[in-house]
Motif scaffolding. Structure first.
Motif, mmCIF file in Angstrom:
data_model
loop_
_atom_site.group_PDB
_atom_site.id
_atom_site.type_symbol
_atom_site.label_atom_id
_atom_site.label_comp_id
_atom_site.label_asym_id
_atom_site.label_seq_id
_atom_site.Cartn_x
_atom_site.Cartn_y
_atom_site.Cartn_z
ATOM 1 N N HIS A 10 0.864 -1.176 0.000
ATOM 2 C CA HIS A 10 0.000 0.000 0.000
ATOM 3 C C HIS A 10 0.898 1.222 0.000
ATOM 4 N N PRO A 11 0.369 2.418 -0.283
ATOM 5 C CA PRO A 11 1.237 3.590 -0.412
ATOM 6 C C PRO A 11 1.662 4.191 0.928
ATOM 7 N N SER A 13 5.176 5.384 3.262
ATOM 8 C CA SER A 13 6.248 6.305 2.872
ATOM 9 C C SER A 13 7.192 5.674 1.858
ATOM 10 N N MET A 14 7.503 4.385 2.039
ATOM 11 C CA MET A 14 8.356 3.702 1.062
ATOM 12 C C MET A 14 7.551 3.309 -0.168
ATOM 13 N N GLY A 15 6.373 2.705 0.042
ATOM 14 C CA GLY A 15 5.581 2.201 -1.080
ATOM 15 C C GLY A 15 5.176 3.272 -2.066
ATOM 16 N N ALA A 16 4.756 4.427 -1.561
ATOM 17 C CA ALA A 16 4.317 5.503 -2.455
ATOM 18 C C ALA A 16 5.472 6.032 -3.292
ATOM 19 N N ALA A 17 6.633 6.185 -2.662
ATOM 20 C CA ALA A 17 7.790 6.717 -3.386
ATOM 21 C C ALA A 17 8.307 5.717 -4.421
ATOM 22 N N VAL A 18 8.320 4.433 -4.062
ATOM 23 C CA VAL A 18 8.731 3.397 -5.020
ATOM 24 C C VAL A 18 7.733 3.334 -6.174
ATOM 25 N N ALA A 19 6.442 3.422 -5.866
ATOM 26 C CA ALA A 19 5.412 3.394 -6.911
ATOM 27 C C ALA A 19 5.567 4.570 -7.864
ATOM 28 N N ALA A 20 5.924 5.733 -7.323
ATOM 29 C CA ALA A 20 6.119 6.909 -8.181
ATOM 30 C C ALA A 20 7.257 6.685 -9.168
ATOM 31 N N CYS A 21 8.303 5.983 -8.716
ATOM 32 C CA CYS A 21 9.397 5.663 -9.634
ATOM 33 C C CYS A 21 8.934 4.683 -10.712
ATOM 34 N N THR A 24 7.327 5.877 -13.999
ATOM 35 C CA THR A 24 8.153 6.339 -15.122
ATOM 36 C C THR A 24 8.026 5.407 -16.327
ATOM 37 N N ASN A 25 7.922 4.099 -16.051
ATOM 38 C CA ASN A 25 7.903 3.107 -17.123
ATOM 39 C C ASN A 25 6.623 2.282 -17.148
ATOM 40 N N ALA A 26 5.569 2.778 -16.488
ATOM 41 C CA ALA A 26 4.297 2.058 -16.425
ATOM 42 C C ALA A 26 3.203 2.839 -17.139
ATOM 43 N N ALA A 27 2.197 2.128 -17.599
ATOM 44 C CA ALA A 27 1.042 2.795 -18.197
ATOM 45 C C ALA A 27 0.257 3.537 -17.129
ATOM 46 N N ALA A 28 0.187 2.960 -15.916
ATOM 47 C CA ALA A 28 -0.487 3.582 -14.774
ATOM 48 C C ALA A 28 -0.034 2.859 -13.519
ATOM 49 N N VAL A 29 -0.088 3.559 -12.388
ATOM 50 C CA VAL A 29 0.168 2.927 -11.084
ATOM 51 C C VAL A 29 -1.074 3.132 -10.230
ATOM 52 N N LEU A 30 -1.685 2.024 -9.816
ATOM 53 C CA LEU A 30 -2.949 2.044 -9.099
ATOM 54 C C LEU A 30 -2.733 1.792 -7.610
ATOM 55 N N TRP A 31 -3.640 2.339 -6.813
ATOM 56 C CA TRP A 31 -3.682 1.983 -5.392
ATOM 57 C C TRP A 31 -5.137 1.866 -4.971
ATOM 58 N N CYS A 32 -5.397 1.059 -3.943
ATOM 59 C CA CYS A 32 -6.764 0.782 -3.507
ATOM 60 C C CYS A 32 -7.127 1.651 -2.311
ATOM 61 N N GLU A 33 -8.204 2.414 -2.456
ATOM 62 C CA GLU A 33 -8.631 3.340 -1.407
ATOM 63 C C GLU A 33 -9.292 2.653 -0.221
ATOM 64 N N ALA A 34 -9.863 1.474 -0.435
ATOM 65 C CA ALA A 34 -10.670 0.815 0.593
ATOM 66 C C ALA A 34 -9.872 0.558 1.865
ATOM 67 N N ARG A 36 -8.046 2.479 3.659
ATOM 68 C CA ARG A 36 -6.785 3.197 3.860
ATOM 69 C C ARG A 36 -7.041 4.525 4.574
ATOM 70 N N SER A 37 -6.004 5.028 5.202
ATOM 71 C CA SER A 37 -6.117 6.254 5.997
ATOM 72 C C SER A 37 -6.057 7.495 5.115
ATOM 73 N N THR A 38 -6.393 8.624 5.706
ATOM 74 C CA THR A 38 -6.269 9.894 4.981
ATOM 75 C C THR A 38 -4.808 10.194 4.677
ATOM 76 N N ALA A 39 -3.902 9.735 5.550
ATOM 77 C CA ALA A 39 -2.468 9.936 5.295
ATOM 78 C C ALA A 39 -2.035 9.162 4.054
ATOM 79 N N SER A 40 -2.539 7.940 3.899
ATOM 80 C CA SER A 40 -2.221 7.152 2.697
ATOM 81 C C SER A 40 -2.764 7.841 1.445
ATOM 82 N N ALA A 41 -3.983 8.350 1.550
ATOM 83 C CA ALA A 41 -4.589 9.042 0.408
ATOM 84 C C ALA A 41 -3.780 10.275 0.031
ATOM 85 N N ALA A 42 -3.297 10.994 1.040
ATOM 86 C CA ALA A 42 -2.495 12.198 0.775
ATOM 87 C C ALA A 42 -1.185 11.835 0.095
#
Length: 278
Positions: A10-11, A13-21, A24-34, A36-42
């Motif tokens: 899930h996104p 501090s590490m997961g979100a930053a790795v996903a952002a990288c 660069t080479n993905a069609a899209a990077v998805l995450w599941c809102e169900a 998850r906290s407001t901090a994860s959403a942010a």
């Protein structure tokens, strides 16, 4: 190679930053809102990740799923993914012991499981962590391609699932437990009024974590993540017939800081005070 769609679980501090990288080479990077906290959403919004409503939707749309969550949740999360019969590449990138990684690979019988271990800080600013990989060659090659020309450096260790986890925990055993020893040494010196003298002694050395006591506060803020990681490392030692007690004790020490989770305002004095129990 076509650009894959990637799901991040899930996104943090590490997961979100790795996903952002990966983006660069993905069609899209998805995450599941169900759930998850407001901090994860942010964080997900900050790094430009695409929200989906359910885990099923994320798995249905993703070619590659990267799991980066607290160690204790890794198997339950994999079990949920297995329940949806995910058949893509599943990167088990959590700080868990090799035996747990292999159990997860067995759980995900429809997927191709790549063992992953991130060594280093989240890839923000000038940080460039290494994502070590082990597993089937075609799958690890896809993950290498995903992080080409990004701040995450991918390195393949071989085909055996468990190798990347073992390397991650071997490094974490030293790097994290040594920070715990710093806290105990400075705390002991403070109790006897010689903490400044201790710092003066070690300041003459450049190869000791004791020369960086200010890092104790950062350790306290990360203890909620580091403790379970050292618990995993202790189990890995025990499985190898090596004594696990020191790492179990370090994990127990870190547990005293659990209420300091991600506290960026914590000082050395605050951290040491929280470490002391009546």
């Amino acid at each position: 190679m076509d650009q894959p769609t990637v799901g991040i679980l899930h996104p943090g501090s590490m997961g979100a930053a790795v996903a952002a990288c990966a983006a660069t080479n993905a069609a899209a990077v998805l995450w599941c809102e169900a759930g998850r906290s407001t901090a994860s959403a942010a964080r997900a919004d900050q790094f430009g990740l695409t929200p989906v409503a359910t885990l099923y939707e994320l798995l249905d749309r993703s070619d590659i799923v990267i799991s980066l969550c607290p160690p204790a949740a890794a198997e339950d999360l994999a079990r949920d993914v297995a329940g949806h019969r995910f058949a893509g590449v599943y990167v088990e990138a959590n700080a868990i012991n090799p035996e747990r990684t292999q159990r997860i690979a067995a759980l995900l019988s429809h997927a191709t499981v790549v063992d992953g271990g991130v060594v280093g800080s989240p890839p923000v600013g000038s940080k460039t962590p290494t994502l070590y990989l082990s597993g089937a060659a075609d799958a690890t090659a896809r993950i290498e391609a995903l992080f080409t020309d990004t701040a995450v450096q991918a390195a393949v260790l071989g085909a055996e699932v468990g190798k990347a986890s073992a390397l991650k925990l071997s490094y974490a055993s030293f790097q994290k437990a040594s920070r715990v020893l710093v806290a105990l040494a400075v705390g002991m010196a403070r109790e006897h009024g010689v903490d400044q003298e201790l710092i003066e002694v070690v300041s003459r050395r450049t190869d000791s974590y004791l020369s960086e006591p200010q890092y104790v506060a950062k350790t306290a803020a990360r203890a909620w993540r580091w403790g379970p990681e050292l618990g995993e490392a202790a189990e890995t030692l025990a499985a190898a017939g090596l004594p696990p007690e020191m790492l179990r004790a370090a994990a127990s020490t870190l547990a005293r800081w659990n209420d300091a989770k991600d506290d960026g305002e914590l000082t050395l004095t605050d951290a040491l005070d929280r470490l002391v129990q009546p």
